[in-house]
Design an enzyme around this catalytic site. Structure first.
Site, PDB file in Angstrom:
ATOM      1  N   HIS A  80      -2.463  -2.388  -9.624  1.00  0.00           N
ATOM      2  CA  HIS A  80      -3.445  -1.715  -8.762  1.00  0.00           C
ATOM      3  C   HIS A  80      -4.714  -2.563  -8.729  1.00  0.00           C
ATOM      4  CE1 HIS A  80      -5.956   1.461  -7.061  1.00  0.00           C
ATOM      5  NE2 HIS A  80      -4.836   2.042  -6.719  1.00  0.00           N
ATOM      6  N   HIS A  92       0.859  -1.195   0.000  1.00  0.00           N
ATOM      7  CA  HIS A  92       0.000   0.000   0.000  1.00  0.00           C
ATOM      8  C   HIS A  92       0.891   1.239   0.000  1.00  0.00           C
ATOM      9  CE1 HIS A  92      -3.480   2.438   0.490  1.00  0.00           C
ATOM     10  NE2 HIS A  92      -3.843   2.145   1.717  1.00  0.00           N
ATOM     11  N   ASP A 135       2.732   5.272  -6.787  1.00  0.00           N
ATOM     12  CA  ASP A 135       3.980   5.154  -6.019  1.00  0.00           C
ATOM     13  C   ASP A 135       5.210   5.000  -6.884  1.00  0.00           C
ATOM     14  OD1 ASP A 135       1.900   3.402  -3.871  1.00  0.00           O
ATOM     15  OD2 ASP A 135       2.959   5.228  -3.305  1.00  0.00           O
TER      16      ASP A 135
HETATM   17  C1  SDX Z   1      -1.493   2.129  -3.401  1.00  0.00           C
HETATM   18  O1  SDX Z   1      -6.219   0.721  -3.321  1.00  0.00           O
HETATM   19  C2  SDX Z   1      -5.762   1.908  -3.553  1.00  0.00           C
HETATM   20  O2  SDX Z   1      -6.459   2.772  -4.021  1.00  0.00           O
HETATM   21  C3  SDX Z   1      -4.283   2.099  -3.136  1.00  0.00           C
HETATM   22  C4  SDX Z   1      -3.660   3.409  -3.536  1.00  0.00           C
HETATM   23  C5  SDX Z   1      -4.290   4.581  -2.796  1.00  0.00           C
HETATM   24  O3  SDX Z   1      -4.187   5.696  -3.307  1.00  0.00           O
HETATM   25  O4  SDX Z   1      -4.789   4.358  -1.648  1.00  0.00           O
HETATM   26  O5  SDX Z   1      -3.779   3.591  -4.939  1.00  0.00           O
HETATM   27  C6  SDX Z   1      -2.174   3.440  -3.169  1.00  0.00           C
HETATM   28  O6  SDX Z   1      -1.426   1.322  -2.507  1.00  0.00           O
HETATM   29  C7  SDX Z   1      -0.987   1.802  -4.796  1.00  0.00           C
HETATM   30  C8  SDX Z   1      -0.428   0.357  -4.897  1.00  0.00           C
HETATM   31  C9  SDX Z   1       1.009   0.369  -4.342  1.00  0.00           C
HETATM   32  N1  SDX Z   1       1.519  -1.026  -4.246  1.00  0.00           N
HETATM   33  C10 SDX Z   1       2.476  -1.472  -5.052  1.00  0.00           C
HETATM   34  O7  SDX Z   1       2.963  -0.843  -5.997  1.00  0.00           O
HETATM   35  C11 SDX Z   1       2.981  -2.874  -4.704  1.00  0.00           C
HETATM   36  C12 SDX Z   1       3.100  -3.704  -5.975  1.00  0.00           C
HETATM   37  N2  SDX Z   1       1.752  -3.937  -6.485  1.00  0.00           N
HETATM   38  C13 SDX Z   1       1.134  -5.204  -6.117  1.00  0.00           C
HETATM   39  O8  SDX Z   1       1.460  -5.736  -4.887  1.00  0.00           O
HETATM   40  C14 SDX Z   1      -0.321  -5.286  -6.539  1.00  0.00           C
HETATM   41  O9  SDX Z   1      -0.403  -4.828  -7.818  1.00  0.00           O
HETATM   42  C15 SDX Z   1      -1.387  -4.595  -5.690  1.00  0.00           C
HETATM   43  C16 SDX Z   1      -1.309  -5.002  -4.270  1.00  0.00           C
HETATM   44  C17 SDX Z   1      -1.268  -3.112  -5.804  1.00  0.00           C
HETATM   45  C18 SDX Z   1      -2.742  -5.019  -6.243  1.00  0.00           C
HETATM   46  O10 SDX Z   1      -2.792  -6.393  -6.125  1.00  0.00           O
HETATM   47  P1  SDX Z   1      -4.140  -7.228  -6.462  1.00  0.00           P
HETATM   48  O11 SDX Z   1      -5.189  -6.388  -7.036  1.00  0.00           O
HETATM   49  O12 SDX Z   1      -4.462  -8.033  -5.246  1.00  0.00           O
HETATM   50  O13 SDX Z   1      -3.674  -8.127  -7.629  1.00  0.00           O
HETATM   51  P2  SDX Z   1      -2.964  -9.529  -7.440  1.00  0.00           P
HETATM   52  O14 SDX Z   1      -1.922  -9.440  -6.359  1.00  0.00           O
HETATM   53  O15 SDX Z   1      -4.017 -10.563  -7.322  1.00  0.00           O
HETATM   54  O16 SDX Z   1      -2.190  -9.649  -8.826  1.00  0.00           O
HETATM   55  C19 SDX Z   1      -2.837 -10.163  -9.974  1.00  0.00           C
HETATM   56  C20 SDX Z   1      -1.682 -10.796 -10.760  1.00  0.00           C
HETATM   57  C21 SDX Z   1      -0.898 -11.831  -9.945  1.00  0.00           C
HETATM   58  O17 SDX Z   1      -0.326 -12.713 -10.881  1.00  0.00           O
HETATM   59  P3  SDX Z   1      -1.014 -14.192 -11.086  1.00  0.00           P
HETATM   60  O18 SDX Z   1      -1.183 -14.785  -9.720  1.00  0.00           O
HETATM   61  O19 SDX Z   1      -2.323 -13.876 -11.782  1.00  0.00           O
HETATM   62  O20 SDX Z   1      -0.034 -14.945 -11.955  1.00  0.00           O
HETATM   63  O21 SDX Z   1      -0.725  -9.772 -11.088  1.00  0.00           O
HETATM   64  C22 SDX Z   1       0.512 -10.067 -10.460  1.00  0.00           C
HETATM   65  C23 SDX Z   1       0.222 -11.037  -9.325  1.00  0.00           C
HETATM   66  O22 SDX Z   1       1.376 -11.844  -9.066  1.00  0.00           O
HETATM   67  N3  SDX Z   1       1.018  -8.789  -9.947  1.00  0.00           N
HETATM   68  C24 SDX Z   1       2.280  -8.398 -10.042  1.00  0.00           C
HETATM   69  C25 SDX Z   1       2.303  -7.108  -9.479  1.00  0.00           C
HETATM   70  N4  SDX Z   1       1.077  -6.764  -9.068  1.00  0.00           N
HETATM   71  C26 SDX Z   1       0.276  -7.817  -9.350  1.00  0.00           C
HETATM   72  N5  SDX Z   1       3.381  -9.012 -10.544  1.00  0.00           N
HETATM   73  C27 SDX Z   1       4.526  -8.307 -10.476  1.00  0.00           C
HETATM   74  N6  SDX Z   1       4.638  -7.067  -9.953  1.00  0.00           N
HETATM   75  C28 SDX Z   1       3.549  -6.437  -9.458  1.00  0.00           C
HETATM   76  N7  SDX Z   1       3.662  -5.225  -8.959  1.00  0.00           N
END
Ligand code: SDX
Length: 433
Positions: free
Chosen positions: A309, A268, A365
């Site tokens: 996201h 997050h 971010d």
């Molecule tokens: C913020 O919610 C909000 O509005 C948050 C925010 C706000 O203003 O409050 O926008 C601020 O928190 C932005 C997000 C910051 N976090 C990151 O940058 C961390 C990296 N991102 C991930 O951890 C992820 O993308 C999330 C947590 C942001 C979202 O995850 P989801 O929606 O739960 O998606 P998921 O984990 O189920 O991923 C779906 C697929 C998976 O692959 P498969 O299992 O389908 O093979 O996408 C992959 C994940 O492994 N994946 C990534 C990835 N993000 C998702 N793979 C590599 N790198 C990534 N960053």
């Protein structure tokens, strides 16, 4: 004329049920009537991490994840970023309308005159180890404010709510700056009422050995703009935490400290810190292919931090604006050498099937940390720079929850997967495992 209802047939009993569709939702509670027998509890919805659950009605922020749209009270983020200021956006989020000149002047005056904290807060913060993470200090100290304002418990009283909200917006920069100064072993700098909200914060961070502090107007404007972009984002993890904790009718300081805890997580608000660490780990554009390969192979659960996201399945509109701000800041501070790695990482990822298929784009971010680092902040302060503006969104969402007649204490159900009833086993009867 099609009816806005869902007809559900329970094949266990052959019975059908008609459930109203409102605002693209059905009330999950309507499923409880669907029973296989008279003793049956009835059906529930199962939605771990609330991927497809609306937990409230809100008029504050609108996001369209596919179109990359973000609006605060109906105003596009791009227009607010270009034309507004953080405290004007704070007024908009809290009150639903842009302020008149008089209203804005009064709001700024109120916030400016609540920036001081009780002197005991300094003693409280002195108890932290010298190397305590600023987010840990921020979460604890905001929770401690609850002990200084016992009247904050009157959450049903609008006047009490508003003074607490003003205190939170005004004191977060002070506590954030104190956290930084504590970690640097520097004396605390008191707020200066002659400075703007952002300049005052930067002065409390930077001032050493001078009576006055001059912040470069471009850097002041850049941070004010970054605060606008981070002010609210509907029902994200930290806002949901604030709403959930606040639903017990606890004071807003305790609820907001829960939000800070959620924002601290690397998935997050902690992602901006994790992005910088990731770029430093990559170290050079030539190392990007190997890093991308490791992410795609799932090696060590590596993620491309700052990408992806839950809602945006297109480019985060905030990231577009931040990229423009980065250019303006680097004009003053000199370009951050990690920018080339970030730009090349983005270029490669946006062409790579793995990321394209999963609709992974840069989020808010990905670039913000590069700006914070260029402005001289240590990485540990990055999530703190997220928490300061998000306090406005948390307060607006908290108050909307308090005033919502549909809301009550949050108490979800579960699917029990543990042991069936069994009798207690005396110690001498227990077999060694
Ligand atoms: C913020 O919610 C909000 O509005 C948050 C925010 C706000 O203003 O409050 O926008 C601020 O928190 C932005 C997000 C910051 N976090 C990151 O940058 C961390 C990296 N991102 C991930 O951890 C992820 O993308 C999330 C947590 C942001 C979202 O995850 P989801 O929606 O739960 O998606 P998921 O984990 O189920 O991923 C779906 C697929 C998976 O692959 P498969 O299992 O389908 O093979 O996408 C992959 C994940 O492994 N994946 C990534 C990835 N993000 C998702 N793979 C590599 N790198 C990534 N960053």
């Amino acid at each position: 004329m099609p009816k806005d209802t869902l007809t559900i047939t329970d094949n266990r009993t052959g019975k059908t049920y008609e459930v109203p569709i409102e605002n693209g939702c059905i009330r999950t509670h309507a499923l409880r009537q669907i029973k296989a027998s008279d003793e049956d509890f009835g059906l529930m919805g199962y939605d771990p991490a609330f991927l497809n659950t609306a937990n409230c009605r809100s008029a504050i922020t609108y996001i369209d994840g596919d179109k990359g749209i973000l609006e605060y009270r109906g105003y596009p983020i791009e227009q607010l970023a270009e034309k507004s200021s953080f405290l004007e956006v704070a007024y908009l989020l809290l009150n639903g309308e842009l302020p008149t000149p008089k209203e804005l002047e009064q709001f700024i005056h109120l916030v400016t005159h609540h920036t001081y904290v009780h002197e005991n807060i300094k003693t409280f913060m002195d108890g932290f180890r010298y190397d305590a993470h600023p987010m840990s200090m921020l979460a604890s100290t905001v929770a401690a404010l609850s002990g200084f304002y016992p009247d904050a418990k009157n959450t049903k009283d609008e006047q009490s709510r508003r003074i607490q909200i003003t205190r939170l917006i005004a004191k977060l920069p002070t506590i954030a700056a104190f956290s930084f100064r504590h970690s640097m072993g520097l004396p605390y700098i008191y707020p200066d009422n002659d400075l703007s909200y952002v300049a005052n914060f930067l002065a409390m961070i930077r001032r050493i050995g001078t009576a006055t502090y001059r912040v470069h107007p471009t850097l002041e404007r850049a941070l004010d703009l970054l605060f606008i972009l981070h002010a609210d984002h509907e029902q994200n993890c930290s806002t949901t935490s604030v709403r959930t904790v606040g639903s017990s009718e606890v004071d807003p300081y305790s609820a907001v400290s829960a939000g800070i805890g959620a924002l601290y997580g690397p998935l997050h608000g902690g992602a901006n810190e994790a992005v910088l660490r990731m770029l430093r780990e990559i170290g050079h554009v030539s190392k990007i292919p190997d890093f991308i390969k490791a992410v795609k192979s799932g090696e060590g659960e590596k993620k491309l931090m700052g990408f992806g996201h839950r809602v945006y399945k297109s480019y985060d509109p905030r990231a577009k604006v931040i990229k423009r701000v980065a250019d303006e800041v680097f004009e003053i501070t000199g370009k951050n050498p990690l920018l080339d790695i970030a730009l090349e990482l983005e270029r490669i990822a946006l062409q790579d099937e793995y990321f394209v298929k999963r609709k992974l784009y840069p989020n808010v971010d990905f670039y913000s940390g590069l700006i914070y680092e260029a402005m001289g902040f240590p990485v540990e302060m990055f999530p703190v720079l997220f928490a300061i503006p998000r306090t406005v969104g948390w307060c607006a969402q908290w108050e909307e929850m308090v005033k919502d007649p549909e809301q009550k204490i949050a108490r979800p159900r579960q699917i029990y997967t543990g042991s069936k009833r069994r009798e207690y086993v005396p110690m001498d009867k227990r077999a060694a495992k």
